[in-house]
Design an enzyme around this catalytic site. Structure first.
Site, PDB file in Angstrom:
ATOM      1  N   TYR A 142       0.815  -1.218   0.000  1.00 57.41           N
ATOM      2  CA  TYR A 142       0.000   0.000   0.000  1.00 57.41           C
ATOM      3  C   TYR A 142       0.850   1.271   0.000  1.00 57.41           C
ATOM      4  O   TYR A 142       0.372   2.346  -0.352  1.00 57.41           O
ATOM      5  CB  TYR A 142      -0.941   0.032   1.205  1.00 57.41           C
ATOM      6  CG  TYR A 142      -2.044  -1.012   1.158  1.00 57.41           C
ATOM      7  CD1 TYR A 142      -2.214  -1.824   0.046  1.00 57.41           C
ATOM      8  CD2 TYR A 142      -2.909  -1.180   2.229  1.00 57.41           C
ATOM      9  CE1 TYR A 142      -3.206  -2.786   0.006  1.00 57.41           C
ATOM     10  CE2 TYR A 142      -3.914  -2.142   2.192  1.00 57.41           C
ATOM     11  CZ  TYR A 142      -4.054  -2.944   1.077  1.00 57.41           C
ATOM     12  OH  TYR A 142      -5.033  -3.884   1.032  1.00 57.41           O
ATOM     13  N   ASP A 248      -5.277  -6.798   5.771  1.00 55.93           N
ATOM     14  CA  ASP A 248      -6.491  -6.080   5.382  1.00 55.93           C
ATOM     15  C   ASP A 248      -7.583  -7.102   5.037  1.00 55.93           C
ATOM     16  O   ASP A 248      -8.726  -7.031   5.505  1.00 55.93           O
ATOM     17  CB  ASP A 248      -6.167  -5.202   4.160  1.00 55.93           C
ATOM     18  CG  ASP A 248      -7.279  -4.242   3.810  1.00 55.93           C
ATOM     19  OD1 ASP A 248      -8.284  -4.210   4.533  1.00 55.93           O
ATOM     20  OD2 ASP A 248      -7.142  -3.524   2.808  1.00 55.93           O
TER      21      ASP A 248
END
Ligand code: NAD
Length: 358
Positions: A142, A248
């Site tokens: 990310y 996540d």
């Protein structure tokens, strides 16, 4: 002991659920001889309305000066048309960054009383569902560089980089081991070391950190298998530690299995700054201001605060026990309502927990 807590109610149901959590803290403080001083700060849509931006400087300063931070939720349709750079959610990302919160702790626990809401077969749930996912929050794909979309050989190519330095793995591994120590003493490190170099480094560093935690039983699992095992037999897990992208996905998978979004707390921790505690759900604009929200995720978030930031495990256990008792007596907010149970509002649910703490 006196603890300073920065409280950011935020938007939608945020102020309602945070008020109940503060009430519970007040009572648990009286019972266990703890004093809490609250400082309120603006974030999200409420901050945009008051100051023009989702994360005022004063909020960052108030959070940094506190021993822990409690957040309700941010966002809502009122602010959906704003420029993405000043949307309420930016406040959330901004405060996580400002506080250097690199570890996200997401427990997925099914209260036996709510087993009907769980989407797994009763024989699977019967073995228990109480997993803590420790997700690395500031590294990996990310945030890794290089990233982008560019023209190569006459077509567009998109790319991201999953990158971890040893110190980033070491610090999240430590959080994983420490968390396992406070629970049932088992840690599963999830990676993709059969394919990814970054995972091979991850695994090597986790093994090195493990030497300092001989009392914790360490295992390793590939992420594809972990995703399967979570639905096949979640009872095998105590604490899972994993990198940002895998975490996540796995933390959402673990949460959705319980079937009750209004029940799940979370903690985000850094190295030096205060930890931030919040329910995993959003601001639920559809029920805001109607005394319908379930405050238990926020109440359980302050239990996590007591355990992880203040080391007050007994007070935390008392809150969790009070929540379990209220559920076992058949009280439910609308989101977890079942036939034959007693429907209560947000305030009444908070009052019930307070009364069971007495
Ligand atoms: P949401 O979690 O707010 O709501 C999803 C559904 O769950 C809704 O039907 C809602 O009524 C219900 N729900 C959620 N929490 C509940 C509770 N405590 N008690 C009873 N019911 C509850 O997700 P959404 O609808 O996708 O998002 C609404 C807003 O919240 C958006 O602006 C979104 O950006 C924001 N959001 C904020 C956070 C955060 O602050 N951490 C997280 C997710 C979404």
């Amino acid at each position: 002991m006196r603890y300073n807590i920065c409280v950011m109610p935020g938007d939608g149901i945020g102020p309602e659920i945070v008020a109940e959590a503060m009430k519970v803290l007040g009572t648990v403080g009286e019972k266990f001889g703890l004093e809490f001083a609250f400082t309120k700060a603006l974030i999200g849509g409420a901050a945009i309305d008051a100051t023009g931006g989702p994360l005022p400087e004063a909020t960052v300063a108030a959070c940094k000066a506190a021993d822990a931070v409690l957040l309700g939720a941010v966002g809502g349709p009122r602010w959906d048309t704003l420029d993405p750079a000043i949307r309420p959610e930016k406040g959330l990302l901004g405060i996580r960054k400002a506080l250097g919160l690199f570890a996200n702790l997401r427990p997925a626990r099914l209260f036996p009383e709510l087993a009907a809401a769980c989407c797994l077969r009763p024989d699977i749930v019967g073995k228990g569902l109480d997993v803590m996912v420790v997700r690395e929050l500031t590294g990996g794909a990310y945030f890794g560089e290089p990233r982008g979309i560019e023209e190569r050989g006459g077509e567009k190519v998109g790319f991201n980089t999953m990158v971890y330095a040893e110190h980033e793995v070491r610090r999240i591994a430590k959080v994983g081991f420490e968390t396992a120590r406070k629970r049932r003493g088992r840690l599963c490190s999830v990676d993709k070391a059969n394919v990814l170099d970054v995972s091979r480094l991850w695994r090597a560093v986790v093994l090195e950190v493990a030497k300092d935690y001989p009392d914790v039983e360490l295992s390793h699992m590939y992420v594809d298998n972990a995703a399967m095992q979570l639905v096949r037999d979640p009872s095998q897990f105590d604490v899972i530690v994993t990198e940002n992208l895998f975490g996540d996905i796995l933390s959402d998978e673990a949460a959705v299995i319980t079937g009750s979004i209004g029940m799940l707390p979370s903690a985000s921790l850094g190295a030096a700054n205060p930890g931030l505690y919040e329910p995993i759900h959003g601001s639920a604009p559809d029920i805001a201001g109607q005394d319908k929200a379930n405050p238990l995720a926020t109440i359980l978030s302050v239990a996590m605060m007591l355990k992880h930031s203040f080391g007050e495990a007994k007070a935390a256990d008392a809150i969790e026990a009070a929540c379990a008792k209220v559920l076992s007596e058949g009280y439910r907010t609308g989101d977890i309502m079942e036939p034959g149970k007693t429907l209560v509002g947000c305030k009444a649910m908070g009052d019930l927990v307070v009364a069971r703490l007495g």
